[in-house]
Design a protein around this motif. Structure first.
Motif, PDB file in Angstrom:
ATOM      1  N   GLU A 302       0.833  -1.213   0.000  1.00  0.00           N
ATOM      2  CA  GLU A 302       0.000   0.000   0.000  1.00  0.00           C
ATOM      3  C   GLU A 302       0.865   1.259   0.000  1.00  0.00           C
ATOM      4  O   GLU A 302       0.566   2.223  -0.711  1.00  0.00           O
ATOM      5  N   CYS A 303       1.923   1.256   0.798  1.00  0.00           N
ATOM      6  CA  CYS A 303       2.806   2.430   0.868  1.00  0.00           C
ATOM      7  C   CYS A 303       3.482   2.693  -0.475  1.00  0.00           C
ATOM      8  O   CYS A 303       3.583   3.845  -0.916  1.00  0.00           O
ATOM      9  N   LEU A 304       3.958   1.632  -1.123  1.00  0.00           N
ATOM     10  CA  LEU A 304       4.619   1.795  -2.423  1.00  0.00           C
ATOM     11  C   LEU A 304       3.666   2.385  -3.448  1.00  0.00           C
ATOM     12  O   LEU A 304       4.030   3.304  -4.200  1.00  0.00           O
ATOM     13  N   ILE A 305       2.438   1.879  -3.493  1.00  0.00           N
ATOM     14  CA  ILE A 305       1.452   2.382  -4.454  1.00  0.00           C
ATOM     15  C   ILE A 305       1.196   3.867  -4.238  1.00  0.00           C
ATOM     16  O   ILE A 305       1.201   4.662  -5.184  1.00  0.00           O
ATOM     17  N   VAL A 306       0.988   4.249  -3.001  1.00  0.00           N
ATOM     18  CA  VAL A 306       0.690   5.655  -2.686  1.00  0.00           C
ATOM     19  C   VAL A 306       1.878   6.549  -3.039  1.00  0.00           C
ATOM     20  O   VAL A 306       1.714   7.598  -3.678  1.00  0.00           O
ATOM     21  N   LYS A 307       3.069   6.169  -2.627  1.00  0.00           N
ATOM     22  CA  LYS A 307       4.258   7.001  -2.882  1.00  0.00           C
ATOM     23  C   LYS A 307       4.516   7.166  -4.368  1.00  0.00           C
ATOM     24  O   LYS A 307       4.786   8.272  -4.846  1.00  0.00           O
ATOM     25  N   ARG A 308       4.424   6.069  -5.127  1.00  0.00           N
ATOM     26  CA  ARG A 308       4.715   6.147  -6.565  1.00  0.00           C
ATOM     27  C   ARG A 308       3.658   6.957  -7.300  1.00  0.00           C
ATOM     28  O   ARG A 308       3.997   7.834  -8.120  1.00  0.00           O
ATOM     29  N   PHE A 309       2.386   6.701  -7.030  1.00  0.00           N
ATOM     30  CA  PHE A 309       1.329   7.430  -7.721  1.00  0.00           C
ATOM     31  C   PHE A 309       1.376   8.917  -7.377  1.00  0.00           C
ATOM     32  O   PHE A 309       1.202   9.778  -8.236  1.00  0.00           O
ATOM     33  N   ARG A 310       1.611   9.216  -6.114  1.00  0.00           N
ATOM     34  CA  ARG A 310       1.665  10.616  -5.696  1.00  0.00           C
ATOM     35  C   ARG A 310       2.850  11.325  -6.356  1.00  0.00           C
ATOM     36  O   ARG A 310       2.735  12.471  -6.807  1.00  0.00           O
ATOM     37  N   MET A 311       3.997  10.663  -6.415  1.00  0.00           N
ATOM     38  CA  MET A 311       5.187  11.267  -7.023  1.00  0.00           C
ATOM     39  C   MET A 311       4.964  11.539  -8.512  1.00  0.00           C
ATOM     40  O   MET A 311       5.245  12.636  -9.010  1.00  0.00           O
ATOM     41  N   LEU A 494      -5.628  12.392  -7.142  1.00  0.00           N
ATOM     42  CA  LEU A 494      -4.865  12.100  -8.349  1.00  0.00           C
ATOM     43  C   LEU A 494      -5.657  12.507  -9.578  1.00  0.00           C
ATOM     44  O   LEU A 494      -6.881  12.624  -9.535  1.00  0.00           O
ATOM     45  N   ASP A 495      -4.961  12.745 -10.675  1.00  0.00           N
ATOM     46  CA  ASP A 495      -5.611  13.205 -11.904  1.00  0.00           C
ATOM     47  C   ASP A 495      -6.492  12.112 -12.497  1.00  0.00           C
ATOM     48  O   ASP A 495      -6.017  11.001 -12.766  1.00  0.00           O
ATOM     49  N   VAL A 496      -7.755  12.449 -12.693  1.00  0.00           N
ATOM     50  CA  VAL A 496      -8.732  11.506 -13.228  1.00  0.00           C
ATOM     51  C   VAL A 496      -9.512  12.169 -14.352  1.00  0.00           C
ATOM     52  O   VAL A 496      -9.943  13.319 -14.218  1.00  0.00           O
ATOM     53  N   VAL A 497      -9.699  11.444 -15.447  1.00  0.00           N
ATOM     54  CA  VAL A 497     -10.639  11.866 -16.488  1.00  0.00           C
ATOM     55  C   VAL A 497     -11.812  10.906 -16.431  1.00  0.00           C
ATOM     56  O   VAL A 497     -11.649   9.701 -16.631  1.00  0.00           O
ATOM     57  N   LYS A 498     -13.009  11.431 -16.122  1.00  0.00           N
ATOM     58  CA  LYS A 498     -14.206  10.604 -16.037  1.00  0.00           C
ATOM     59  C   LYS A 498     -14.992  10.723 -17.340  1.00  0.00           C
ATOM     60  O   LYS A 498     -15.344  11.823 -17.773  1.00  0.00           O
ATOM     61  N   LEU A 499     -15.245   9.587 -17.971  1.00  0.00           N
ATOM     62  CA  LEU A 499     -15.967   9.542 -19.237  1.00  0.00           C
ATOM     63  C   LEU A 499     -17.447   9.324 -18.956  1.00  0.00           C
ATOM     64  O   LEU A 499     -17.826   8.300 -18.390  1.00  0.00           O
ATOM     65  N   ASN A 500     -18.258  10.261 -19.342  1.00  0.00           N
ATOM     66  CA  ASN A 500     -19.701  10.170 -19.095  1.00  0.00           C
ATOM     67  C   ASN A 500     -20.519  10.077 -20.377  1.00  0.00           C
ATOM     68  O   ASN A 500     -21.638   9.573 -20.374  1.00  0.00           O
ATOM     69  N   GLU A 501     -19.963  10.593 -21.466  1.00  0.00           N
ATOM     70  CA  GLU A 501     -20.709  10.629 -22.722  1.00  0.00           C
ATOM     71  C   GLU A 501     -20.646   9.275 -23.412  1.00  0.00           C
ATOM     72  O   GLU A 501     -19.572   8.717 -23.627  1.00  0.00           O
ATOM     73  N   LEU A 502     -21.814   8.726 -23.737  1.00  0.00           N
ATOM     74  CA  LEU A 502     -21.874   7.419 -24.400  1.00  0.00           C
ATOM     75  C   LEU A 502     -21.372   7.538 -25.827  1.00  0.00           C
ATOM     76  O   LEU A 502     -21.785   8.409 -26.586  1.00  0.00           O
ATOM     77  N   TYR A 503     -20.491   6.615 -26.176  1.00  0.00           N
ATOM     78  CA  TYR A 503     -19.884   6.603 -27.497  1.00  0.00           C
ATOM     79  C   TYR A 503     -20.409   5.449 -28.339  1.00  0.00           C
ATOM     80  O   TYR A 503     -20.587   5.557 -29.530  1.00  0.00           O
ATOM     81  N   ARG A 504     -20.675   4.334 -27.663  1.00  0.00           N
ATOM     82  CA  ARG A 504     -21.121   3.132 -28.370  1.00  0.00           C
ATOM     83  C   ARG A 504     -22.571   3.300 -28.819  1.00  0.00           C
ATOM     84  O   ARG A 504     -23.433   3.654 -28.038  1.00  0.00           O
ATOM     85  N   GLN A 505     -22.822   3.037 -30.050  1.00  0.00           N
ATOM     86  CA  GLN A 505     -24.171   3.125 -30.611  1.00  0.00           C
ATOM     87  C   GLN A 505     -24.475   1.847 -31.377  1.00  0.00           C
ATOM     88  O   GLN A 505     -23.632   0.984 -31.540  1.00  0.00           O
ATOM     89  N   GLY A 506     -25.685   1.733 -31.871  1.00  0.00           N
ATOM     90  CA  GLY A 506     -26.027   0.598 -32.726  1.00  0.00           C
ATOM     91  C   GLY A 506     -26.880  -0.423 -32.020  1.00  0.00           C
ATOM     92  O   GLY A 506     -27.576  -0.144 -31.056  1.00  0.00           O
ATOM     93  N   LYS A 507     -26.800  -1.671 -32.489  1.00  0.00           N
ATOM     94  CA  LYS A 507     -27.701  -2.723 -32.038  1.00  0.00           C
ATOM     95  C   LYS A 507     -27.541  -3.082 -30.573  1.00  0.00           C
ATOM     96  O   LYS A 507     -28.431  -3.660 -29.972  1.00  0.00           O
ATOM     97  N   ASP A 508     -26.380  -2.794 -29.993  1.00  0.00           N
ATOM     98  CA  ASP A 508     -26.165  -3.164 -28.598  1.00  0.00           C
ATOM     99  C   ASP A 508     -26.441  -2.015 -27.638  1.00  0.00           C
ATOM    100  O   ASP A 508     -26.107  -2.085 -26.473  1.00  0.00           O
ATOM    101  N   SER A 509     -27.050  -0.927 -28.133  1.00  0.00           N
ATOM    102  CA  SER A 509     -27.238   0.262 -27.287  1.00  0.00           C
ATOM    103  C   SER A 509     -28.169  -0.013 -26.119  1.00  0.00           C
ATOM    104  O   SER A 509     -28.057   0.620 -25.065  1.00  0.00           O
TER     105      SER A 509
END
Length: 740
Positions: A302-311, A494-509
């Motif tokens: 846990e410590c390694l993950i936090v230190k590396r991501f934060r750095m 931490l930097d996050v890009v949240k995707l909210n807009e639906l991109y997939r269209q068609g028969k599986d919508s």
């Protein structure tokens, strides 16, 4: 060695061997199980020597380590066929000849099987090893022993001349020949010394040595139940079991104390426990922070993950020009128009050293990965070959990696393969001492990556390696301990890009729409049975399996990789095991030209769809990979060849339990995969398995067509059930408040 029991003038039959597995165990000691037969006095049972037989009877204790002699008779069970009904039994202590026999059949001596080994020991007796070393020519007169066998025996024994006494000591203690060889290979001449000083050290050092196995032998050798080394070993065992069962990364003092008497089978004073825990802390095996008790390796992870991501996150953003221009060029190259969220994700993946991209189905996560690869190639003027050396595209499962590779037309790998996992040593060859030279890692399906694996990945790459993490936090958490993706997103540090807009269209919508309805706890009937992609077949519980079979009939000629039944649990009337049994005859009916073989209770035949249950990195096959049985060899040796995407893998009886039928699989096993057609039986009988993340994960496995079969109210109940076991982790706290 065995005294044959007689009732009146009738000799009682016996079978000698070992327990393979318990199928059922009642509170009154009643057992149903599978027994591997090594010897018998009954001619009618000779066919089972070297094979397994089902047995029933009452037992005080049974384990898979000891050799047993079961006394009883062969009976016919209408459901299970022939069984050995046990009237009485005894645990057999190996004589020296038995230990030598097991040593010779341990796999060390190529070409020496049980039959040849028995002939040698029967002829040469307890001095077998000495005679082979000093006068190997004595073996010539033994039927079935070739000159090549003699050469192998003599050569290998000379190599092990100083070691076999240690190995015999281990087998006499109760270790299997395989375990004895494993122990000796690790400790060499120190094997006996290590065991006499602290037998529980085996659990720490060796992958195949679990606490229960070692503890049973320790108690048998005379260790007292409240011995300090046993209390310490039991504490570590409890902590690991809690992590594996519940996903926790730390434990409270109270719960550890509550488990100890159950594991030790005795009362231990608080003073003894306290002193043992202080020693564990002093030896750096546990870390104590207030009332939080950590395994040292978990705390470090846990410590390694936090230190590396934060750095990485704190590194200044690149000011390189023309990024937006390059993205426009990429859009033109692929003939695509990214939405604003996708452009932001692609841009920041280049300008930042660390980025999280998260979003649900249909938001274009895979499309973004393709754009990230092309942008990195364009901005750095790399050739395609150079890009392969610079970037690692990773996923936690083989199917997820293949799906990513197919979508991006770029090589992708599992994390285990990238880090070069060695199964025997349970270690990664790519590690903090031997780092990969890649400069950019893109990790997909990150919700499946547990704390240990994430830490191992970070150890295997340089500290300044760029990282982009892609995943859907609404899916199931990792099977292993922790919830890394959830914690780093929830921390908002931490930097996050949240995707909210639906991109997939068609028969599986409609499938995508249903997934979001489940997330929003709002599922209505009117979304089903409108378009071809989404069907709900409502029926009584008693009719669920028959409707599943009807759907299977429709798709029986479909490619095995693109049709999948997903079920939350293995046992029960609507469980994975029963459904696999029912639909096998639809997808792969009995054929006189196809070989069959029974493994445990399951009948397998050539062309059966199967799923791998363990990692085989040397074969490029991983837990969750799906293939089919290409061919079986039943004589002279039993071998099963299974075809996976990565090639063909040979299985022998020692690892037949590493796969199972896969017409129906668990939702957990399906995570990271996609299928054209998915069928999900749903009944209230699934009980605690009906919760939002599980059903959401199942729905998002379907690409083109999704069937629900069963009780609509059970689906509604699942979508509204957001209560789940909360995992105790500290990554989020450490990101928010620092590491104390």
């Amino acid at each position: 060695m065995y005294s044959i029991k007689r009732v009146g003038d009738v000799m009682t039959s016996y079978i000698k061997g070992s327990l393979s597995k318990t199928i059922y165990e009642g509170n009154n000691g009643y057992h149903v199980g599978i027994f591997k037969v090594a010897d018998t006095n009954d001619d009618s049972l000779h066919q089972y020597i070297g094979k397994s037989i089902s047995f029933v009877g009452y037992f005080y204790e049974l384990n898979t380590i000891d050799t047993y002699c079961f006394y009883g008779k062969l009976v016919e069970n209408q459901k299970y066929g022939e069984q050995f009904q046990v009237d009485s039994y005894e645990r057999c202590k190996l004589e020296e000849k038995d230990s030598i026999l097991e040593f010779l059949t341990s796999g060390l001596f190529k070409g020496i099987g049980e039959k040849k080994a028995k002939a040698i020991v029967d002829t040469l007796g307890k001095d077998t090893l000495k005679i082979i070393l000093e006068n190997p020519s004595n073996l010539i007169l033994i039927p079935g022993i070739s000159e090549a066998n003699i050469e192998t025996l003599h050569t290998k024994l000379k190599e092990y001349e100083e070691s076999y006494q240690e190995i015999l000591f281990l087998t006499d203690m109760g270790f299997s020949p395989k375990d004895s060889m494993t122990i000796y290979h690790f400790y060499q001449k120190q094997s006996k010394k290590v065991i006499e000083e602290d037998i529980y050290q085996l659990v720490e050092d060796l992958l195949d040595m679990n606490f229960k196995k070692v503890d049973m032998l320790a108690l048998r050798s005379g260790i007292s139940k409240d011995e300090p080394i046993r209390v310490k070993a039991a504490t570590l065992y409890i902590m690991r079991e809690i992590s594996n069962a519940y996903g926790h990364c730390y434990y409270s003092r109270e719960e550890l104390i509550s488990y100890l008497p159950k594991v030790l089978d005795c009362f231990v004073s608080e003073d003894l426990v306290e002193s043992c825990w202080l020693e564990l802390e002093k030896d750096l095996k546990i870390i104590v922070k207030g009332d939080r008790y950590y395994l040292r390796e978990m705390y470090d992870a846990e410590c390694l993950i936090v230190k590396r991501f934060r750095m990485l996150n704190a590194n200044p953003e690149s000011k390189k020009k023309n990024v937006n221009t390059a993205i426009q060029k990429i859009e033109k190259f692929f003939g695509i128009s990214y939405n604003s969220e996708q452009k932001e994700a692609i841009r920041r993946s280049y300008t930042k050293d660390f980025l999280i991209i998260t979003g649900g189905p249909g938001t274009g996560k895979t499309t973004i990965i393709q754009g990230i690869l092309e942008l990195y190639k364009e901005m750095n003027h790399y050739s395609y070959e150079e890009l392969q050396r610079k970037i690692a595209l990773l996923a936690p499962t083989g199917r997820a990696a293949k799906r990513m590779s197919d979508a991006t037309l770029f090589p992708a790998s599992t994390i285990h393969r990238f880090l070069k996992w060695q199964k025997e040593a349970n270690k990664f060859q790519v590690n903090e001492y031997n780092k990969s030279k890649v400069e950019f890692v893109i990790l997909d399906e990150a919700s499946m990556v547990d704390t240990y694996l994430m830490a191992c990945l970070l150890k295997g790459i340089s500290a300044n390696c760029k990282i982009v993490i892609v995943g859907d936090d609404h899916q199931l958490p990792s099977v292993g301990p922790g919830q890394v993706l959830h914690d780093i997103i929830e921390s908002e540090q931490l930097d996050v890009v949240k995707l909210n807009e639906l991109y997939r269209q068609g028969k599986d919508s409609n499938i995508v729409a249903l997934a979001y309805d489940i997330r929003n706890q709002y599922v209505q009937r009117d979304i089903f049975n409108v378009e071809e992609d989404l069907t709900f077949i409502e029926c009584d519980n008693s009719d669920v399996i028959s409707h599943v079979c009807d759907v299977c009939q429709t798709y029986k000629d479909y490619d095995y990789q693109n049709f999948q039944i997903l079920i939350p649990m293995y046992k029960g009337l609507y469980g994975i095991d029963r459904v696999n049994e029912m639909v096998q005859s639809i997808f792969n009916p009995t054929d006189s030209s196809s070989r069959e073989y029974k493994i445990g209770d399951a009948l397998f035949r050539e062309n059966d769809k199967v799923i791998q249950l363990t990692n085989l990195p040397e074969e490029n096959v991983y837990n969750g990979d799906i293939g089919y049985i290409k061919r079986m060899m039943l004589a002279p040796k039993k071998e099963i060849y299974i075809h996976f995407d990565g090639g063909e893998v040979k299985y022998t009886p020692s690892n037949f339990t590493n796969f199972r039928k896969a017409y129906a699989i668990s939702i957990h096993k399906a995570q990271g995969s996609e299928f054209d057609v998915v069928v999900i039986p749903i009944v209230k009988g699934y009980q605690k398995m009906l919760y939002q993340k599980l059903i959401y994960t199942a729905v998002t496995r379907a690409k083109k067509k999704l069937y629900f079969i069963g009780d609509f109210s059970a689906l509604q109940m699942a979508s509204q059930n957001v209560v789940e076991d909360v995992r105790r982790t500290t990554i989020k706290d450490y990101l928010l408040f620092g590491i104390d």
